[in-house]
Design a protein around this motif. Structure first.
Motif, PDB file in Angstrom:
ATOM      1  N   CYS A  11      14.403  -5.706  -1.047  1.00 16.88           N
ATOM      2  CA  CYS A  11      14.619  -5.219  -2.413  1.00 16.88           C
ATOM      3  C   CYS A  11      13.652  -4.091  -2.762  1.00 16.88           C
ATOM      4  CB  CYS A  11      14.471  -6.377  -3.399  1.00 16.88           C
ATOM      5  SG  CYS A  11      15.779  -7.628  -3.275  1.00 16.88           S
ATOM      6  N   LEU A  41       8.958  -8.989 -18.595  1.00 20.75           N
ATOM      7  CA  LEU A  41       9.459  -8.100 -19.636  1.00 20.75           C
ATOM      8  C   LEU A  41       9.219  -8.748 -20.989  1.00 20.75           C
ATOM      9  CD1 LEU A  41      12.841  -6.938 -18.043  1.00 20.75           C
ATOM     10  CD2 LEU A  41      10.641  -5.757 -18.055  1.00 20.75           C
ATOM     11  N   GLN A  44      12.696  -9.549 -23.237  1.00 20.73           N
ATOM     12  CA  GLN A  44      13.608 -10.512 -22.631  1.00 20.73           C
ATOM     13  C   GLN A  44      12.894 -11.805 -22.219  1.00 20.73           C
ATOM     14  OE1 GLN A  44      13.317  -7.366 -21.795  1.00 20.73           O
ATOM     15  NE2 GLN A  44      15.316  -6.420 -22.233  1.00 20.73           N
ATOM     16  N   ILE A  46      11.587 -12.379 -19.316  1.00 25.43           N
ATOM     17  CA  ILE A  46      11.949 -12.721 -17.943  1.00 25.43           C
ATOM     18  C   ILE A  46      11.084 -11.937 -16.966  1.00 25.43           C
ATOM     19  CG2 ILE A  46      14.342 -13.325 -18.531  1.00 25.43           C
ATOM     20  CD1 ILE A  46      15.177 -10.561 -17.517  1.00 25.43           C
ATOM     21  N   ARG A  47      10.999 -12.479 -15.762  1.00 24.19           N
ATOM     22  CA  ARG A  47      10.222 -11.821 -14.705  1.00 24.19           C
ATOM     23  C   ARG A  47      11.095 -10.766 -14.038  1.00 24.19           C
ATOM     24  NH1 ARG A  47       8.776 -13.566  -9.384  1.00 24.19           N
ATOM     25  NH2 ARG A  47      10.057 -15.429  -9.712  1.00 24.19           N
ATOM     26  N   ASN A  48      10.542  -9.549 -13.881  1.00 25.83           N
ATOM     27  CA  ASN A  48      11.318  -8.435 -13.304  1.00 25.83           C
ATOM     28  C   ASN A  48      10.395  -7.634 -12.386  1.00 25.83           C
ATOM     29  OD1 ASN A  48      12.704  -5.949 -12.853  1.00 25.83           O
ATOM     30  ND2 ASN A  48      13.961  -6.354 -14.674  1.00 25.83           N
ATOM     31  N   GLY A  50      11.388  -5.403 -10.114  1.00 23.93           N
ATOM     32  CA  GLY A  50      11.865  -4.022 -10.023  1.00 23.93           C
ATOM     33  C   GLY A  50      11.252  -3.134 -11.084  1.00 23.93           C
ATOM     34  N   ALA A  51      11.136  -3.630 -12.308  1.00 19.40           N
ATOM     35  CA  ALA A  51      10.514  -2.867 -13.394  1.00 19.40           C
ATOM     36  C   ALA A  51       9.055  -2.574 -13.089  1.00 19.40           C
ATOM     37  CB  ALA A  51      10.648  -3.645 -14.701  1.00 19.40           C
ATOM     38  N   CYS A  52       8.403  -3.516 -12.403  1.00 20.62           N
ATOM     39  CA  CYS A  52       6.997  -3.291 -12.030  1.00 20.62           C
ATOM     40  C   CYS A  52       6.877  -2.157 -11.023  1.00 20.62           C
ATOM     41  CB  CYS A  52       6.427  -4.587 -11.464  1.00 20.62           C
ATOM     42  SG  CYS A  52       4.711  -4.425 -10.887  1.00 20.62           S
ATOM     43  N   GLU A 102       4.209  -7.125 -19.440  1.00 26.00           N
ATOM     44  CA  GLU A 102       4.357  -5.761 -18.912  1.00 26.00           C
ATOM     45  C   GLU A 102       3.337  -4.802 -19.532  1.00 26.00           C
ATOM     46  OE1 GLU A 102       8.087  -3.987 -19.859  1.00 26.00           O
ATOM     47  OE2 GLU A 102       8.154  -4.825 -21.878  1.00 26.00           O
TER      48      GLU A 102
END
Length: 333
Positions: A11, A41, A44, A46-48, A50-52, A102
């Motif tokens: 990923c 985030l 939301q 939620i754990r992300n 990709g955003a990191c 974040e």
């Protein structure tokens, strides 16, 4: 390696598949996974991950200050890696398997980037590239966007330098460049008679060795043409310099000197130096004697001449009319 870890690596690789980056060049992918595992985030909740990584890309890869700080000389890319790890590793160990907002990531990553820029900017800079020609490996700088050293990318052939020499005069050509040359270099001089060219197939080898000076003690018309100096290191050509020599014959030189003398006698525009302007008519009349005075002088001269002739005539007449002298007989006896 577990299936989950392999999936994470796939990923992350897809996130950076569009382009290389400074972060990828200088940091380990596993370290980034540990750092971004708990990225949350705010809205939301939620754990992300990709955003990191997109945050990492924005702060490190699209930051011109980071890229410029990473433009160091050959061999210093390893120190760049150590500097970045010194900023990221403590964060990865702190955030590993822990969830963080974040905004915390934004603040801590920006601080890490600023610290990296300050430390990397203190590393030795290279002197850079010297235009306009030559293969200059010493001037290459590290590019953390491509993970490679950028060469100077100048052409091998330098522009032709034109030189002029008078016949029977000494001329010297130096095969010098402004950048550093290797110790094991070899210099080859070639000559293409009469023509001004950079076509390699028109040159014939003249000398080979270590001497970067080519000297002609006494030039003649047969020396006119293009001289090529090529510097090698091993089997690789580093640079090729060109000198076009034009030889002026002595006869033409003498004509040129006469022409220079003639040119000096001319005013701008090709006109001869004019003679002094004539005196004004009125001034000329003032300098000449008046007609009355001139007539009086001539009359006086004529009178003197007539008087002289009259006196001379009377003297001759008197001598002719006087009787001869009588001789005293008593005295003769």
């Amino acid at each position: 390696m577990s299936a989950t870890s392999a999936l994470w690596r796939l990923c992350v690789s897809l996130l950076f598949s569009t382009s290389l980056s400074c972060y990828q060049c200088l940091d380990d992918l596993n370290l980034g996974l540990r750092l971004c595992w708990g990225h949350m985030l705010t809205e939301q909740g939620i754990r992300n991950v990709g955003a990191c990584f997109r945050k990492l890309d924005r702060i490190f890869n699209n930051n011109e200050r980071v890229i410029e700080a990473g433009r160091v000389g050959k061999g210093y890319d390893k120190q760049l890696k150590e500097l970045l790890e010194a900023e990221i590793l403590p964060m990865a160990e702190e955030f590993d398997k822990k969830e963080n907002d974040e905004t915390v990531y934004e603040e801590r990553l920006q601080t890490a980037a600023d610290n990296f820029i300050a430390a990397a900017s203190k590393l030795p800079r290279v002197s850079g590239c010297f235009p306009p020609c030559g293969f200059q490996s010493a001037g290459a700088v590290f590019n953390c966007v491509t993970c490679h050293y950028d060469s100077c990318e100048f052409p091998l052939d330098c522009p032709v330098k034109e030189m002029n020499a008078k016949e029977n005069k000494r001329i010297q050509m130096w095969c010098n460049v402004p950048f550093h040359l290797p110790v094991d270099m070899e210099v080859i001089w070639r000559f293409a008679e009469e023509v001004n060219t950079q076509q390699v197939d028109q040159f014939n080898e003249v000398t080979a060795g270590m001497d970067r000076l080519y000297s002609i003690p006494s030039t003649s018309l047969q020396h006119q043409g293009t001289y090529q100096c090529e510097i090698y290191s091993g089997r690789r050509s580093i640079v090729r310099l060109y000198f076009y020599l034009a030889v002026t014959p002595q006869v033409v030189e003498g004509h040129s000197e006469l022409q220079e003398i003639f040119d000096l006698s001319l005013l701008p525009g090709g006109r001869l130096v004019p003679s002094p302007p004539p005196l004004p008519h009125l001034l000329l009349l003032l300098l000449l004697p008046s007609p009355l005075l001139l007539t009086a002088c001539i009359t006086a001269l004529l009178l003197l001449l007539f008087l002289s002739l009259g006196i001379l005539y009377r003297s001759l007449k008197t001598r002719q009319s006087s009787p001869p002298e009588q001789v005293d007989e008593d005295e003769d006896l």
